[in-house]
Design an enzyme around this catalytic site. Structure first.
Site, mmCIF file in Angstrom:
data_model
loop_
_atom_site.group_PDB
_atom_site.id
_atom_site.type_symbol
_atom_site.label_atom_id
_atom_site.label_comp_id
_atom_site.label_asym_id
_atom_site.label_seq_id
_atom_site.Cartn_x
_atom_site.Cartn_y
_atom_site.Cartn_z
ATOM 1 N N SER A 1 4.672 -1.007 4.285
ATOM 2 C CA SER A 1 4.825 -2.314 4.927
ATOM 3 C C SER A 1 4.974 -3.404 3.868
ATOM 4 O O SER A 1 4.200 -3.445 2.903
ATOM 5 C CB SER A 1 3.597 -2.644 5.778
ATOM 6 N N GLN B 1 0.845 -1.199 0.000
ATOM 7 C CA GLN B 1 0.000 0.000 0.000
ATOM 8 C C GLN B 1 0.881 1.250 0.000
ATOM 9 O O GLN B 1 1.556 1.539 0.983
ATOM 10 C CB GLN B 1 -0.888 0.000 1.254
ATOM 11 N N GLY B 2 0.869 1.985 -1.096
ATOM 12 C CA GLY B 2 1.710 3.182 -1.225
ATOM 13 C C GLY B 2 0.907 4.456 -1.037
ATOM 14 O O GLY B 2 0.564 5.123 -2.020
ATOM 15 N N TYR B 3 0.593 4.779 0.191
ATOM 16 C CA TYR B 3 -0.146 6.015 0.495
ATOM 17 C C TYR B 3 0.802 7.070 1.090
ATOM 18 O O TYR B 3 0.980 8.133 0.536
ATOM 19 C CB TYR B 3 -1.265 5.738 1.515
ATOM 20 N N GLU C 1 -12.665 -3.887 7.686
ATOM 21 C CA GLU C 1 -12.129 -4.486 8.939
ATOM 22 C C GLU C 1 -12.116 -3.462 10.073
ATOM 23 O O GLU C 1 -11.094 -2.901 10.419
ATOM 24 C CB GLU C 1 -10.712 -5.036 8.731
HETATM 25 C C1 FAD Z 1 3.988 -0.035 11.504
HETATM 26 C C2 FAD Z 1 3.518 0.913 10.451
HETATM 27 C C3 FAD Z 1 3.144 0.438 9.211
HETATM 28 C C4 FAD Z 1 2.730 1.326 8.216
HETATM 29 N N1 FAD Z 1 2.398 0.820 6.972
HETATM 30 C C5 FAD Z 1 2.040 1.675 5.983
HETATM 31 C C6 FAD Z 1 1.791 1.186 4.662
HETATM 32 O O1 FAD Z 1 1.891 -0.010 4.390
HETATM 33 N N2 FAD Z 1 1.470 2.068 3.698
HETATM 34 C C7 FAD Z 1 1.342 3.412 3.953
HETATM 35 O O2 FAD Z 1 1.003 4.150 3.027
HETATM 36 N N3 FAD Z 1 1.595 3.921 5.196
HETATM 37 C C8 FAD Z 1 1.956 3.089 6.206
HETATM 38 N N4 FAD Z 1 2.234 3.571 7.472
HETATM 39 C C9 FAD Z 1 2.224 5.021 7.680
HETATM 40 C C10 FAD Z 1 1.104 5.520 8.571
HETATM 41 O O3 FAD Z 1 -0.129 5.528 7.895
HETATM 42 C C11 FAD Z 1 1.521 6.932 9.041
HETATM 43 O O4 FAD Z 1 2.668 6.792 9.833
HETATM 44 C C12 FAD Z 1 0.437 7.606 9.835
HETATM 45 O O5 FAD Z 1 -0.661 7.927 9.022
HETATM 46 C C13 FAD Z 1 0.946 8.909 10.514
HETATM 47 O O6 FAD Z 1 1.571 9.722 9.601
HETATM 48 P P1 FAD Z 1 3.051 10.302 9.871
HETATM 49 O O7 FAD Z 1 3.938 9.161 10.275
HETATM 50 O O8 FAD Z 1 3.442 11.083 8.666
HETATM 51 O O9 FAD Z 1 2.919 11.250 11.122
HETATM 52 P P2 FAD Z 1 2.330 12.748 11.120
HETATM 53 O O10 FAD Z 1 1.046 12.794 10.394
HETATM 54 O O11 FAD Z 1 3.428 13.666 10.655
HETATM 55 O O12 FAD Z 1 2.074 12.960 12.650
HETATM 56 C C14 FAD Z 1 3.106 13.375 13.567
HETATM 57 C C15 FAD Z 1 2.431 13.651 14.905
HETATM 58 O O13 FAD Z 1 1.503 14.737 14.763
HETATM 59 C C16 FAD Z 1 0.214 14.366 15.201
HETATM 60 N N5 FAD Z 1 -0.818 14.979 14.360
HETATM 61 C C17 FAD Z 1 -0.853 15.024 13.008
HETATM 62 N N6 FAD Z 1 -1.976 15.655 12.590
HETATM 63 C C18 FAD Z 1 -2.676 15.980 13.702
HETATM 64 C C19 FAD Z 1 -3.920 16.638 13.919
HETATM 65 N N7 FAD Z 1 -4.684 17.069 12.903
HETATM 66 N N8 FAD Z 1 -4.331 16.814 15.210
HETATM 67 C C20 FAD Z 1 -3.575 16.382 16.257
HETATM 68 N N9 FAD Z 1 -2.384 15.758 16.099
HETATM 69 C C21 FAD Z 1 -1.934 15.564 14.849
HETATM 70 C C22 FAD Z 1 0.181 12.856 15.012
HETATM 71 O O14 FAD Z 1 -0.809 12.264 15.850
HETATM 72 C C23 FAD Z 1 1.582 12.460 15.415
HETATM 73 O O15 FAD Z 1 1.714 12.378 16.797
HETATM 74 C C24 FAD Z 1 2.655 2.713 8.475
HETATM 75 C C25 FAD Z 1 3.041 3.202 9.750
HETATM 76 C C26 FAD Z 1 3.460 2.323 10.719
HETATM 77 C C27 FAD Z 1 3.883 2.880 12.053
#
Ligand code: FAD
Length: 401
Positions: free
Chosen positions: A175, A140-142, A259
């Site tokens: 992932s 999944q490339g989001y 899910e």
């Molecule tokens: C184990 C794991 C597997 C993953 N697998 C995939 C995958 O296969 N494909 C994929 O596309 N992505 C994947 N992800 C990515 C995941 O979807 C993102 O890490 C997640 O959406 C958070 O984005 P970010 O890491 O950019 O953090 P950010 O969005 O930059 O957040 C940083 C901090 O700011 C806070 N924050 C951000 N916006 C707000 C708001 N509006 N209000 C309050 N607080 C806020 C967050 O809660 C967090 O604490 C995976 C992540 C993990 C940890």
């Protein structure tokens, strides 16, 4: 609501138990006894250099495939199980109790339902059978370095060139990309449009195609689980857009809607607590650490919380069973489950004390690995803050920040 199985549900549960009894390979039984096979165990085993791992992955897939339970939530006409929400719940519950790994990865969980809803007939014919047969595993490339919670800020570009698109950009936290065969992605096709409206959902059928680079990201537990994925002038046919061009945001959000009961999270919480209690019962040192101490109260708290988590799951499934779509209720279940998994892991570390610092084989070290492994739970699939925002605005009707 009466949560006792109806005679039909009891019969279905027996069938699932029978399959687990006769079809779950020894490798996964042993892993379950140690705490679980780990996420994406099937995907990683499928591409393992160890023939025994590959054999177990294939055998488990074959057992589910034969019953049409690879994709229990897909309609039967597309090769899915066509199971009711309650049957899916029972299946997931029993598989989670047994520690059986899910098969099919993001293709089964996410892409399949999205293609069934938004894909063309050709796309359904072309991609669904390979997903079900375990032949094509999708990543999944989001997420991107600048687009996680605020996913609509994504910058990976797809520019039309004749019958093709040319992709440039970077995905992150992907992932299982290193063991996947293909990747679906959200890309920007109209940089001038408002940010949600210039995005398309595309299929990159070969993750090893020229211009695609998958680089490992090793997590704090030393695991290679996720990756960075780079696109440099990657050419894909224009027909690989799912749904309409520039409407990909809505296509992409469909797959986040599946899910939602998180019954496996609820079952895993109960299993984690039980494992911890067994570890204490088996180790007189640990039993002495716990006896009459605040730790004993912590364990009692965790017990109450695991039961509360179960109720959250039952609430979501009862809504689905009535044909309602859970929204903030699912966010509450995800929030509670992920934070509970961390509290359970933390209690485990406190119970094990200094022994937990020994990252070598043994029950206490598995607690330490578990603790590290739970850190991402409150980030993946929507962070705790994002879930709280959903609960506050959609659930409690509070104003958006
Ligand atoms: C184990 C794991 C597997 C993953 N697998 C995939 C995958 O296969 N494909 C994929 O596309 N992505 C994947 N992800 C990515 C995941 O979807 C993102 O890490 C997640 O959406 C958070 O984005 P970010 O890491 O950019 O953090 P950010 O969005 O930059 O957040 C940083 C901090 O700011 C806070 N924050 C951000 N916006 C707000 C708001 N509006 N209000 C309050 N607080 C806020 C967050 O809660 C967090 O604490 C995976 C992540 C993990 C940890």
């Amino acid at each position: 609501m009466d949560w006792h199985d109806t005679p039909e549900q009891a019969q279905f549960r027996r069938e699932v138990r029978d399959l687990i009894e006769n079809g779950l390979p020894q490798r996964y039984r042993e892993a379950a006894a140690r705490g679980g096979p780990g996420e994406r165990a099937w995907e990683f085993d499928r591409r393992s250099s160890d023939p025994a791992a590959r054999e177990a992955a294939n055998a488990w897939h074959a057992a589910l495939y034969e019953r049409r339970w690879v994709a229990p939530h897909w309609p039967a006409e597309y090769g899915g199980g066509g199971l009711s929400p309650m049957e899916q719940f029972i299946l997931n519950q029993e598989l989670a109790w047994a520690g059986a790994p899910a098969v099919g990865g993001s293709g089964v969980a996410m892409l399949g339902p999205t293609l069934i809803t938004h894909g063309s007939e050709e796309q359904k014919q072309q991609y669904l059978p390979g997903i079900l047969a375990g032949e094509v595993v999708w990543a999944q490339g989001y997420s991107e370095p600048g687009a996680g919670s605020d996913l609509a800020s994504l910058q990976t570009r797809a520019v039309r060139d004749g019958d093709d698109y040319i992709l440039n950009g970077q995905k992150i936290w992907t992932s299982g990309a290193h063991t996947a065969d293909a990747i679906f992605a959200l890309v920007r096709t109209d940089p001038e449009a408002p940010k949600h409206r210039g995005i398309s959902f595309v299929l990159i059928e070969d993750i090893n195609a020229p211009g695609v680079t998958v680089r490992p990201l090793v997590d704090m537990g030393g695991r290679h689980y996720f990756n960075e994925v780079f696109f440099d002038d990657v050419r894909i046919p224009a027909q690989n857009v799912v749904g309409e061009e520039n409407r990909g945001w809505y296509v992409g959000m469909t797959l986040l809607d599946f899910e939602r009961s998180n019954i496996s999270g609820a079952v895993n919480a109960r299993r984690s607590l039980q494992r911890l209690l067994n570890t204490i019962a088996d180790d007189p040192d640990l039993a002495a650490r716990v006896r009459g101490k605040p730790l004993q109260c912590d364990l009692a708290e965790r017990y109450v919380e695991t039961e509360v988590m179960y109720q959250f799951s039952l609430r979501v499934i009862s809504m689905q069973n009535r044909g309602q779509i859970p929204n903030h209720e699912a966010s509450a279940a995800k929030l509670f489950s992920s934070e509970l998994s961390q509290r359970l892991a933390q209690t485990g570390m406190q119970v094990a004390g200094l022994k937990a610092n020994l990252l070598e084989d043994g029950p206490a070290s598995s607690l330490a690995h578990h603790y590290i492994g739970m850190v991402p739970a409150t980030v993946r699939g929507g962070t705790s803050e994002v879930q709280r925002n959903v609960i506050a605005t959609r659930g409690l009707g509070l104003p958006r920040g």
